[in-house]
Enzyme design. Structure first.
Site, short mmCIF file in Angstrom:
data_model
loop_
_atom_site.label_atom_id
_atom_site.label_comp_id
_atom_site.label_asym_id
_atom_site.label_seq_id
_atom_site.Cartn_x
_atom_site.Cartn_y
_atom_site.Cartn_z
N TYR A 25 0.43 -1.39 0.00
CA TYR A 25 -0.02 -0.36 -0.31
C TYR A 25 1.09 1.45 0.64
CZ TYR A 25 -3.40 3.17 2.08
OH TYR A 25 -3.44 4.68 1.97
N1 LIG Z 1 -9.18 5.73 5.61
C1 LIG Z 1 -7.81 6.26 6.26
O1 LIG Z 1 -7.60 5.78 6.76
C2 LIG Z 1 -7.28 6.47 5.07
C3 LIG Z 1 -5.93 6.72 5.45
C4 LIG Z 1 -5.02 7.55 4.27
C5 LIG Z 1 -5.22 7.83 3.36
N2 LIG Z 1 -6.28 7.30 3.00
C6 LIG Z 1 -6.34 6.89 1.24
O2 LIG Z 1 -8.18 7.85 1.08
C7 LIG Z 1 -8.97 7.10 -0.30
C8 LIG Z 1 -10.20 7.06 0.09
O3 LIG Z 1 -10.06 5.98 0.96
P1 LIG Z 1 -11.47 5.88 1.94
O4 LIG Z 1 -11.11 5.56 3.51
O5 LIG Z 1 -12.13 6.64 1.61
O6 LIG Z 1 -12.05 4.07 1.72
P2 LIG Z 1 -13.57 3.67 1.99
O7 LIG Z 1 -14.11 4.39 2.40
O8 LIG Z 1 -13.05 2.38 1.09
O9 LIG Z 1 -13.28 3.88 -0.06
C9 LIG Z 1 -12.68 3.47 -1.54
C10 LIG Z 1 -13.12 4.16 -2.64
O10 LIG Z 1 -12.36 4.27 -3.77
C11 LIG Z 1 -13.52 3.17 -4.72
N3 LIG Z 1 -12.51 1.90 -4.82
C12 LIG Z 1 -11.79 1.28 -4.61
N4 LIG Z 1 -11.42 0.20 -6.15
C13 LIG Z 1 -11.78 0.92 -7.34
C14 LIG Z 1 -12.29 0.37 -8.41
N5 LIG Z 1 -11.52 -0.58 -9.04
N6 LIG Z 1 -12.48 1.58 -9.59
C15 LIG Z 1 -13.33 2.33 -8.78
N7 LIG Z 1 -13.36 3.13 -7.90
C16 LIG Z 1 -12.64 2.10 -6.45
C17 LIG Z 1 -13.88 2.33 -3.77
O11 LIG Z 1 -16.18 2.09 -4.63
P3 LIG Z 1 -16.73 1.76 -5.44
O12 LIG Z 1 -16.09 0.03 -4.08
O13 LIG Z 1 -18.21 1.45 -5.88
O14 LIG Z 1 -15.96 0.75 -6.02
C18 LIG Z 1 -15.39 3.48 -2.87
O15 LIG Z 1 -15.60 4.77 -3.42
C19 LIG Z 1 -8.00 6.13 -0.46
O16 LIG Z 1 -6.98 6.26 -1.63
C20 LIG Z 1 -6.87 5.33 0.68
O17 LIG Z 1 -6.04 5.53 0.11
C21 LIG Z 1 -7.44 6.51 3.77
#
Ligand SMILES: NC(=O)c1ccc[n+]([C@@H]2O[C@H](COP(=O)([O-])OP(=O)(O)OC[C@H]3O[C@@H](n4cnc5c(N)ncnc54)[C@H](OP(=O)(O)O)[C@@H]3O)[C@@H](O)[C@H]2O)c1
Length: 309
Positions: free
Chosen positions: A198
């Site tokens: 990741y």
């Molecule tokens: N949560 C944390 O603690 C955290 C910390 C640092 C950075 N981040 C980053 O923040 C970003 C958002 O994460 P989140 O925490 O909001 O996660 P999340 O709630 O799991 O959302 C992930 C999003 O990505 C979409 N996605 C996944 N696979 C996809 C694909 N193949 N094609 C198109 N869309 C896809 C999902 O939609 P569908 O399933 O509908 O496709 C969903 O809308 C990520 O890049 C993550 O690495 C998160």
């Protein structure tokens, strides 16, 4: 072998330290989520179109809501069409405009079609938020037969974002204006063990953004990297170890995004990440030791040694 769920003293220390680090990470930017409405977001969005990937859940969904509240026009991208339509309805109810683009971003040709479709429907895309992502938590030793973990993190977190950028950049250069916001992670700077796939994929995107920024500065195109701390979203829900660790809300995380749109900074990096970066340069032996102690206390490490607690 079944591991007992009660953490021992060393595990508690590691979790407490992670919690403290995360609290520090959030503090300087912690007001962002509460006060984004006070920033001139509506002015930053006037006449602009924002494309948000990962808009069906978590940070992307909360960001879409925030942009809608400021009257923004948002192109919503993710795989789940039904969920995107719900988000679009919420954006419209809040006063914004949204179009729905159900796309699997691991399909590079579908990304090219998405760029063409978004440009055809909106005329231009001014702000690209590369937010869709996936995380994998597994040690390197536990991944020796799982090369695909490295491929699928790169595919979504790096190649999809690069392909989208390549697709939308020419139109931004033609208009001599644009903003690319990459949602990275604090983990790129803390480089925590068990997240090699990741963190490396996000580090690649950070480096791509750095290189790109130097090339397009003269076109009034800004690249912002957000080193996001832990956010309570579906992404971290399966990780039991995060349950007791403080995490910001998706709304507060959206505050980082709206701040990025208004201020167009080069990076939004919590100071704890910068401190870790500096420590890695000057005392790498110390930072390696800290990470190693954390890893040694983890279940992955103890399972590899055949221990249970
Ligand atoms: N949560 C944390 O603690 C955290 C910390 C640092 C950075 N981040 C980053 O923040 C970003 C958002 O994460 P989140 O925490 O909001 O996660 P999340 O709630 O799991 O959302 C992930 C999003 O990505 C979409 N996605 C996944 N696979 C996809 C694909 N193949 N094609 C198109 N869309 C896809 C999902 O939609 P569908 O399933 O509908 O496709 C969903 O809308 C990520 O890049 C993550 O690495 C998160």
């Amino acid at each position: 072998m079944r591991m007992a769920s009660r953490p021992n003293a060393l595990q508690r220390l590691v979790v407490d330290s992670a919690g403290l680090a995360n609290r520090l990470a959030m503090r300087p930017l912690g007001t962002a989520g509460r006060s984004y409405g006070a920033w001139p977001l509506d002015r930053a969005l006037a006449g602009r179109v924002t494309l948000v990937t990962g808009a069906s859940s978590g940070i992307g969904e909360a960001t879409a809501h925030a942009l809608g509240q400021a009257g923004g026009t948002v192109a919503l991208v993710a795989r789940s069409q039904g969920k995107l339509e719900e988000v679009a309805a919420a954006v419209a109810a809040a006063g914004g405009t949204a179009t729905v683009h159900p796309v699997d971003l691991t399909d590079l040709e579908a990304i090219d079609a998405l760029c063409a479709d978004a440009l055809a429907r909106h005329g231009h895309v001014d702000i690209l938020i590369n937010n869709a992502g996936r995380s994998i938590r597994r040690s390197v030793a536990g991944s020796t037969d799982r090369f695909h973990d490295y491929e699928r993190t790169m595919q979504l977190n790096y190649f999809a974002a690069v392909r989208l950028t390549l697709g939308l950049l020419p139109a931004m250069q033609e208009r001599r204006h644009g903003h690319i916001v990459n949602v990275s992670t604090l983990g790129v700077l803390t480089r925590v063990p068990r997240f090699s796939a990741y963190v490396a994929s996000k580090a690649a995107l950070d480096a791509f953004g750095d290189s790109l920024q130097a090339e397009v500065l003269g076109d009034d195109i800004r690249v912002t990297t957000i080193h996001m701390p832990l956010v309570r979203t579906p992404m971290i829900a399966p990780t039991g170890a995060y349950r007791g660790v403080p995490a910001i809300s998706p709304g507060a995380a959206a505050g980082f995004l709206t701040r990025a749109i208004v201020e167009r900074p080069r990076r939004l990096t919590p100071p704890v990440g910068q401190a870790m970066n500096v420590a890695d340069v000057f005392v790498p032996g110390v930072t390696d030791w800290i990470r190693h102690r954390g890893f040694a206390a983890s279940q992955d490490s103890r399972a590899a040694r055949g221990e249970s607690s």
